[in-house]
Design an enzyme around this catalytic site. Sequence first.
Site, PDB file in Angstrom:
ATOM      1  N   TYR A 136     -14.972  12.998 125.929  1.00  0.00           N
ATOM      2  CA  TYR A 136     -15.885  12.455 124.930  1.00  0.00           C
ATOM      3  C   TYR A 136     -17.004  11.696 125.635  1.00  0.00           C
ATOM      4  O   TYR A 136     -16.752  10.745 126.377  1.00  0.00           O
ATOM      5  CB  TYR A 136     -15.158  11.500 123.958  1.00  0.00           C
ATOM      6  CG  TYR A 136     -16.140  10.802 123.039  1.00  0.00           C
ATOM      7  CD1 TYR A 136     -16.901  11.545 122.137  1.00  0.00           C
ATOM      8  CD2 TYR A 136     -16.337   9.425 123.089  1.00  0.00           C
ATOM      9  CE1 TYR A 136     -17.832  10.929 121.311  1.00  0.00           C
ATOM     10  CE2 TYR A 136     -17.264   8.798 122.265  1.00  0.00           C
ATOM     11  CZ  TYR A 136     -18.009   9.565 121.380  1.00  0.00           C
ATOM     12  OH  TYR A 136     -18.936   8.963 120.572  1.00  0.00           O
ATOM     13  N   ARG A 188     -23.114  23.983  84.657  1.00  0.00           N
ATOM     14  CA  ARG A 188     -22.099  24.922  85.128  1.00  0.00           C
ATOM     15  C   ARG A 188     -21.675  24.664  86.578  1.00  0.00           C
ATOM     16  O   ARG A 188     -20.670  25.197  87.035  1.00  0.00           O
ATOM     17  CB  ARG A 188     -22.603  26.366  84.972  1.00  0.00           C
ATOM     18  CG  ARG A 188     -22.413  26.887  83.552  1.00  0.00           C
ATOM     19  CD  ARG A 188     -22.990  28.270  83.392  1.00  0.00           C
ATOM     20  NE  ARG A 188     -24.443  28.250  83.313  1.00  0.00           N
ATOM     21  CZ  ARG A 188     -25.221  29.325  83.459  1.00  0.00           C
ATOM     22  NH1 ARG A 188     -24.667  30.499  83.711  1.00  0.00           N
ATOM     23  NH2 ARG A 188     -26.528  29.228  83.353  1.00  0.00           N
TER      24      ARG A 188
END
Length: 450
Positions: free
Chosen positions: A348, A15
């Site tokens: 960064y 399922r």
Amino acid sequence: MSRAGIILAAGMGTRMKSATPKVLHKVAGLEILGHVIAAMKSAGVSRIVVVSAPAMENVRAFASAAGADNAIQDKQLGTGHAALCAKGALGDFTGAVLVNNGDMPLARPEMMSDSLASAERHGLSIVAFRPHDAAAYGRVLLDKDGMLERIVEFKDASPEQRKVDLCCAGTYSAANAQAFFGWAARLSNDNAQKEYYLPEVPLVARADGVRSAVTETDEITVMGVNSRAELADAEAQMQRRLRNAALAAGVGMQAPETVYLSHDTLLEADVQVGPFVVFGPRVTVRSGAEIKAFSHLEGAEVGARALIGPYARLRPEAVIEDDVHIGNFVEVKKARIEKGAKANHLTYIGDARVGPGANIGAGTITCNYDGFDKHFTDIGAGAFIGSNSALVAPVKIADGVYVGAGSTITKDVEKDALAVERAEQKQVSGWAEKFRARKRAEKAAKAKGK
Ligand code: UD1
Ligand code: MG
């Protein structure tokens, strides 16, 4: 007393509509199977056997890595048959055994140890609960002494039996593993599903004069995951549990319902977490730090009194030391930002060290990747990196250096030097005023011509 555990995980979980076996789906960043194994270990279970289907190589790899043994159920003939498949792996073990469905991410150690203790007193014990919707759970029928009469699977139950609200949770304990395997071997599959039902073990034991006890637990603890919707429900319940634990431990959260935690998130007392913060796995935050709204952290350490975000991203192996500031739209990966350093905007930092007290200007980028390899950037104590600088790794910026804004630094810079890399600024006196006068004249001429 020595205790063993068997986890049933050979069911297909159809399922879920997924190529991933049901028990490897994650709740709060950890596989469902990992939650069950962790709960068993906390309940004092020292030997764990995971029963999987032949194709489930990934389940076995996960189990081994988590310190459990593996057994294979060749054909899915039912839960009783699955439990029996663990017999070989447990050899002649005669201590108590706990058998648990593998699809129960919210299982609590106390639920398991209560069940084991009850089995150690009575020989056999099963866990029951009273769900809001009893649905298709097995129904638990008690005898006049409050002991287990039998469990009837929903599909085999009469309309009268289906009205019973006490249900079988999928956790079973026996005082002696060998006695348990003996009962499991005598199960029949003469039922609606033509399966060997584990819930019928107590019926077999009863014939031997062993009456099973019943311990009760709450619905959430034994919630089973059979579909994506149930997985999402389990996640929501787990988040509630983790948030409540964090609040109880002294973590401040303005909007806890918007904060996502992982199973192993470690937040010390007096950490403050703003709204909409996401903690992936392996994050530790020390006391007095503040994680502001909309930040995303994963595999990172944050030191005491650090300020993170809003909108910060800390990726794996980011180590943020005490009193560091990491501001908006700053991404840090595999880098140590040492005490008191600051990177407040649009930056960064990857594969790097930023020395204590250094200041990283807005828009600074460590260029760590050349398309093939990652390279290291080392920034010394007290260095000042001007805005919009590109630091092309490998490169070393020594202590106390100033890097002029807009520089592309490709060579090491020595201690206390200034490094500037950009064309020298030119000034043309009066140029701007002449330019404006010319433009104004052109515009006026055009207007006249119309
Ligand atoms: C089972 C119980 C039911 C109980 C419910 C609680 C049986 C027959 N019924 O039903 O009484 O109320 O759990 O959630 O046990 N598995 C195997 N091999 C098999 C079949 C199943 O390993 O051959 C594993 C599954 O992977 C799963 C667990 O056993 O982890 C339970 O199986 P599942 O099919 O989910 O049983 P339920 O129908 O939920
Ligand atoms: Mg189930």
